[in-house]
Design a protein around this motif. Sequence first.
Motif: not given
Length: 202
Positions: A104-115
């Motif tokens: 779910a993290f690879e090539s997505t903005d999940l990390g940014e959304q969580l932040g």
Amino acid sequence: MTDTDFPVIRPSTLIASKTGVLLIDFQNEHFTGALPVPGAERALANAKRLVSHAHKERMSVFYVRHLAPKDSTAFAEGTSGAEFHPNLQPSSRDHIVTKSQVSAFESTDLGEQLGRAGVNHLLVCGLTTDAEVASSTLDAVKQGFAVATVVGDACAARATTGESGTTIDSDTTHKTALGTMPSIGVPVMTTQEILALPVSVS
């Protein structure tokens, strides 16, 4: 514990503003489509309980969906198989992440959304345990999230093929994948155990 294992700390409380539920690939393809997952209905029922609890306690909820090109045999964009299961639909307050890889993290903005949401503790569930859930959880650890907890009974797996060519049934695949989580410092808990944890605002 081996020299490469990390300490596993089970959460004793949840901080609502810092906790997020991560729902991976609860899409029709895994229920009535090309890639059915045994145990998916049970996992979905428990995931739904987690979402209800998260909404009640004002935690963040992240729905992850896999989309493939329109001519693909599974998860093809624009097909019913790519849609979220009708019994587990995101609300207007939830976040949606679209992926094209296993994690779910690879090539997505999940990390940014969580932040942006202020989340540093993930409650991870989804389909399938040994692939999408395992890889996403490992990437969460690599990206430095303070806590990640896999909700085991809100996950399920398909049968896999071992190195010798023998078939490993879905339940064994699921349990084996969950069994690897402590080696990266990730606890595995049940839905009921999560729901029983006290929740604080901050």
